[in-house]
Design a protein around this motif. Sequence first.
Motif, PDB file in Angstrom:
ATOM      1  N   GLU A  77      40.974  48.148  43.177  1.00  0.00           N
ATOM      2  CA  GLU A  77      41.956  48.196  44.255  1.00  0.00           C
ATOM      3  C   GLU A  77      41.314  48.182  45.634  1.00  0.00           C
ATOM      4  O   GLU A  77      41.931  47.745  46.605  1.00  0.00           O
ATOM      5  CB  GLU A  77      42.832  49.445  44.107  1.00  0.00           C
ATOM      6  N   GLU A  78      40.071  48.640  45.748  1.00  0.00           N
ATOM      7  CA  GLU A  78      39.381  48.649  47.025  1.00  0.00           C
ATOM      8  C   GLU A  78      38.671  47.330  47.320  1.00  0.00           C
ATOM      9  O   GLU A  78      38.147  47.145  48.409  1.00  0.00           O
ATOM     10  CB  GLU A  78      38.352  49.792  47.057  1.00  0.00           C
ATOM     11  N   LEU A  79      38.651  46.435  46.350  1.00  0.00           N
ATOM     12  CA  LEU A  79      37.918  45.184  46.523  1.00  0.00           C
ATOM     13  C   LEU A  79      38.788  43.940  46.469  1.00  0.00           C
ATOM     14  O   LEU A  79      38.477  42.943  47.115  1.00  0.00           O
ATOM     15  CB  LEU A  79      36.833  45.059  45.437  1.00  0.00           C
ATOM     16  N   VAL A  80      39.838  43.972  45.680  1.00  0.00           N
ATOM     17  CA  VAL A  80      40.637  42.772  45.407  1.00  0.00           C
ATOM     18  C   VAL A  80      42.039  42.943  45.987  1.00  0.00           C
ATOM     19  O   VAL A  80      42.611  44.038  45.951  1.00  0.00           O
ATOM     20  CB  VAL A  80      40.717  42.527  43.878  1.00  0.00           C
ATOM     21  N   SER A  81      42.598  41.865  46.531  1.00  0.00           N
ATOM     22  CA  SER A  81      43.933  41.932  47.109  1.00  0.00           C
ATOM     23  C   SER A  81      44.958  42.289  46.037  1.00  0.00           C
ATOM     24  O   SER A  81      44.770  42.014  44.848  1.00  0.00           O
ATOM     25  CB  SER A  81      44.307  40.595  47.757  1.00  0.00           C
TER      26      SER A  81
ATOM     27  N   ASP B 289      36.896  44.699  57.522  1.00  0.00           N
ATOM     28  CA  ASP B 289      36.783  44.783  56.071  1.00  0.00           C
ATOM     29  C   ASP B 289      37.016  43.429  55.421  1.00  0.00           C
ATOM     30  O   ASP B 289      37.835  42.636  55.882  1.00  0.00           O
ATOM     31  CB  ASP B 289      37.804  45.786  55.511  1.00  0.00           C
ATOM     32  N   TRP B 290      36.329  43.197  54.317  1.00  0.00           N
ATOM     33  CA  TRP B 290      36.492  41.978  53.528  1.00  0.00           C
ATOM     34  C   TRP B 290      37.183  42.313  52.206  1.00  0.00           C
ATOM     35  O   TRP B 290      37.017  43.405  51.664  1.00  0.00           O
ATOM     36  CB  TRP B 290      35.130  41.345  53.226  1.00  0.00           C
ATOM     37  N   THR B 291      37.928  41.368  51.695  1.00  0.00           N
ATOM     38  CA  THR B 291      38.561  41.536  50.389  1.00  0.00           C
ATOM     39  C   THR B 291      38.449  40.224  49.620  1.00  0.00           C
ATOM     40  O   THR B 291      38.241  39.162  50.200  1.00  0.00           O
ATOM     41  CB  THR B 291      40.044  41.933  50.537  1.00  0.00           C
ATOM     42  N   ILE B 292      38.578  40.311  48.317  1.00  0.00           N
ATOM     43  CA  ILE B 292      38.544  39.121  47.462  1.00  0.00           C
ATOM     44  C   ILE B 292      39.974  38.662  47.247  1.00  0.00           C
ATOM     45  O   ILE B 292      40.804  39.403  46.736  1.00  0.00           O
ATOM     46  CB  ILE B 292      37.858  39.434  46.121  1.00  0.00           C
ATOM     47  N   THR B 293      40.269  37.447  47.651  1.00  0.00           N
ATOM     48  CA  THR B 293      41.633  36.919  47.578  1.00  0.00           C
ATOM     49  C   THR B 293      41.776  35.777  46.577  1.00  0.00           C
ATOM     50  O   THR B 293      42.834  35.151  46.505  1.00  0.00           O
ATOM     51  CB  THR B 293      42.092  36.432  48.964  1.00  0.00           C
ATOM     52  N   ARG B 294      40.753  35.519  45.829  1.00  0.00           N
ATOM     53  CA  ARG B 294      40.809  34.453  44.825  1.00  0.00           C
ATOM     54  C   ARG B 294      39.692  34.681  43.816  1.00  0.00           C
ATOM     55  O   ARG B 294      38.542  34.897  44.195  1.00  0.00           O
ATOM     56  CB  ARG B 294      40.658  33.087  45.505  1.00  0.00           C
TER      57      ARG B 294
END
Length: 243
Positions: free
Chosen positions: A119-123, A230-235
């Motif tokens: 949850e802290e890394l991926v959208s 912050d960066w997140t993984i969206t795909r």
Amino acid sequence: MALRCAAPGRVRWLARALAGPARLLPPAAAAPGPARARPPQPSVRFASTAGPGTEGPQRRVVVVRITSPFAWLRTRFYYLLIRLYFDQEFSIEEFTRGAKQAFSVVSKLLSQRKLDLLEELVSAEVLQVLKEKISLLPDSHRDALAADIDAIMYTTEGDVRIYYDDDGRKFVSILMCFWYLNGANLPDEVPGEAKVFQIVFGDGNTKEKKHLLTANYEFQREFTEGAKPDWTITRIEHPRLLE
């Protein structure tokens, strides 16, 4: 991109991808946009080596990158724009190191079905889709998702985008492609985009078969004034494994 546990009972993975303080955590909701192109696929060749003290032939993987000059110039132009207008300390080398570490962590958690730790890394949108897909995967396919950091043979950046949503918020997204070795028990013909080969150790009587697999992960950050760095993984794509 250093990763560490920040609180008991709940894992918070902190990852610095761009300029020093940037972390890999969920930003604001991603803005809708057109389908992105996949990164160029490198070719792979094999070379036999026998170093001092070794018995019999050993094999190593040599990945040769084939990139069009136009694509190379285009991505470098976008990196220049990012440094000029968004982040003066941006470094694609630093970003790539962080992206590899994040990919290794996320792929292992996917393989272990520990999606609550993502949850802290991926959208949220991608995480919901993953929960549905992971529950349907056979064990062999789920095992094949995991990538040890030392098993990542090749990493390349693909599509880079700078865009605004309807509210004027600014976003940057970078698509990364990873090639990694995995020893999951997959049929030779299953991963259509993977090449299966054997690595021979010692006297040649012991053979270990591994798959060379690919994965595409997109990282996104909002650069609107006041937004968290912050960066997140969206795909997330694991061709022929996670579809």
